[in-house]
Design an enzyme around this catalytic site. Sequence first.
Site, mmCIF file in Angstrom:
data_model
loop_
_atom_site.group_PDB
_atom_site.id
_atom_site.type_symbol
_atom_site.label_atom_id
_atom_site.label_comp_id
_atom_site.label_asym_id
_atom_site.label_seq_id
_atom_site.Cartn_x
_atom_site.Cartn_y
_atom_site.Cartn_z
ATOM 1 N N HIS A 269 4.902 18.718 -31.707
ATOM 2 C CA HIS A 269 4.366 18.593 -30.355
ATOM 3 C C HIS A 269 5.270 17.761 -29.447
ATOM 4 O O HIS A 269 5.179 17.859 -28.218
ATOM 5 C CB HIS A 269 2.968 17.959 -30.412
ATOM 6 C CG HIS A 269 2.000 18.561 -29.439
ATOM 7 N ND1 HIS A 269 1.586 19.869 -29.523
ATOM 8 C CD2 HIS A 269 1.389 18.042 -28.351
ATOM 9 C CE1 HIS A 269 0.744 20.123 -28.531
ATOM 10 N NE2 HIS A 269 0.620 19.030 -27.796
ATOM 11 N N ARG B 284 3.000 25.185 -28.399
ATOM 12 C CA ARG B 284 2.410 24.442 -29.505
ATOM 13 C C ARG B 284 2.929 25.087 -30.786
ATOM 14 O O ARG B 284 3.293 26.264 -30.804
ATOM 15 C CB ARG B 284 0.884 24.510 -29.463
ATOM 16 C CG ARG B 284 0.270 23.947 -28.172
ATOM 17 C CD ARG B 284 -1.234 24.128 -28.164
ATOM 18 N NE ARG B 284 -1.851 23.563 -26.960
ATOM 19 C CZ ARG B 284 -2.079 24.250 -25.841
ATOM 20 N NH1 ARG B 284 -1.741 25.535 -25.772
ATOM 21 N NH2 ARG B 284 -2.638 23.670 -24.795
ATOM 22 N N HIS C 43 -2.506 24.390 -19.654
ATOM 23 C CA HIS C 43 -3.504 23.331 -19.491
ATOM 24 C C HIS C 43 -4.629 23.806 -18.573
ATOM 25 O O HIS C 43 -4.376 24.369 -17.506
ATOM 26 C CB HIS C 43 -2.877 22.073 -18.884
ATOM 27 C CG HIS C 43 -2.038 21.308 -19.850
ATOM 28 N ND1 HIS C 43 -1.098 20.360 -19.446
ATOM 29 C CD2 HIS C 43 -1.981 21.329 -21.203
ATOM 30 C CE1 HIS C 43 -0.516 19.853 -20.515
ATOM 31 N NE2 HIS C 43 -1.028 20.418 -21.586
ATOM 32 N N LYS D 159 -4.502 27.715 -27.257
ATOM 33 C CA LYS D 159 -5.613 26.770 -27.357
ATOM 34 C C LYS D 159 -6.682 27.111 -26.329
ATOM 35 O O LYS D 159 -6.380 27.403 -25.175
ATOM 36 C CB LYS D 159 -5.095 25.346 -27.112
ATOM 37 C CG LYS D 159 -6.132 24.263 -27.379
ATOM 38 C CD LYS D 159 -5.520 22.894 -27.235
ATOM 39 C CE LYS D 159 -6.540 21.795 -27.529
ATOM 40 N NZ LYS D 159 -5.947 20.443 -27.409
ATOM 41 N N ARG E 285 7.172 19.946 -27.116
ATOM 42 C CA ARG E 285 6.357 20.426 -25.993
ATOM 43 C C ARG E 285 6.266 19.347 -24.911
ATOM 44 O O ARG E 285 6.389 19.638 -23.715
ATOM 45 C CB ARG E 285 4.965 20.804 -26.515
ATOM 46 C CG ARG E 285 3.960 21.235 -25.442
ATOM 47 C CD ARG E 285 2.679 21.697 -26.147
ATOM 48 N NE ARG E 285 1.532 21.739 -25.262
ATOM 49 C CZ ARG E 285 1.189 22.779 -24.499
ATOM 50 N NH1 ARG E 285 1.964 23.851 -24.487
ATOM 51 N NH2 ARG E 285 0.121 22.745 -23.742
ATOM 52 N N TYR F 207 2.426 13.477 -17.807
ATOM 53 C CA TYR F 207 3.886 13.501 -17.909
ATOM 54 C C TYR F 207 4.561 12.829 -16.717
ATOM 55 O O TYR F 207 5.705 12.397 -16.811
ATOM 56 C CB TYR F 207 4.381 14.943 -18.077
ATOM 57 C CG TYR F 207 3.851 15.590 -19.338
ATOM 58 C CD1 TYR F 207 4.263 15.132 -20.586
ATOM 59 C CD2 TYR F 207 2.915 16.607 -19.283
ATOM 60 C CE1 TYR F 207 3.768 15.686 -21.748
ATOM 61 C CE2 TYR F 207 2.410 17.174 -20.443
ATOM 62 C CZ TYR F 207 2.841 16.710 -21.677
ATOM 63 O OH TYR F 207 2.335 17.256 -22.825
#
Length: 323
Positions: free
Chosen positions: A265, A134, A291, A159, A268, A300
């Site tokens: 982003h 990120r 994640h 995050k 990414r 994805y």
Amino acid sequence: MPSSFIESIRQVLRTKHYSLRTEKSYLYWVRYFIRFHQYMHPKDMQGCHIEQFLTFLSCNRGVSSATQNQALCALIFMFKHVLSMEFEGLKYGYAKKPKNLPTVLTPIEVALILRHLSAPYWLLTSLLYGCGLRLREALTLRVQNVNIEAQSLFVFRGKGAKDRYTLLPKQLNQPLQNQIQLVNEIHKNDLNNGNGLTSVPSALHRKYKSVLKDLSWQYLFPSTTTCCHPIDGYLCRHHIHESSFSKNLRNAVIKSNIQKRVTAHTFRHSFATQLLAQGSDIRTVQELLGHKDLRTTEIYTHVLGQNRAGTISPFDRLSDIVN
């Protein structure tokens, strides 16, 4: 509205260890909310005042669901944690976000954009694409987070306040060494001028104050100027600002003549999509991206079209029938 009330919100935010970005955002919405209601004190308000404000944001301002949710979070925080007030039966809950598939770039498009970027933005963008970072994670990288021998990057407090390791492309070894050398020169100059401190969260400043002048603690992408720490007030060198990167990226995309909406982003997203296209295990990709939920990573696979399982359109079978 007396600044003492705003200051009380700030103190509660810092006591609960909210980030500085969240603090700025929440205080912005609280001020906006108070101005909207003609400077009435929030302690004299009710749930209908929140509903009126959210209606205004949605219907008059046309804000996105994410912005509306952010405003609601700020108001709920203020009423619950500062004023000890809770409202039941609000007409507005958190707005449902649209489930959009992410925009991805092909390797050729990435190369075109990189061609129009100069230092340090070339390296910064290369890390976004090559490591799946990120933007915030890339900007806050420190010299000590780079391990060229192990070909890995350590992401500190990504995050969700989660640490993780991600892979490091071998082709970036030399550019990274050059960047670290540049950081070292800037840092030596700061030390000669009696400075040399890097910016860190308040808790770390108190704990590691004696080592914050070490090269290992310096940002990999330092700002061109020094500044006063927003909380502790000491003179320090921060990292490159997000807006500076966004401006340079936008110019590079325009010069590349790419007709897609490209943000930090996007690289990414492209990183994850390319790994899956090359046959990488989805669990590995999940770990590299940081994640928490595998379902976040699974989006994805939809970008790749794997959910279609090789289905052929009936139109493509027409030629067989005609012939």
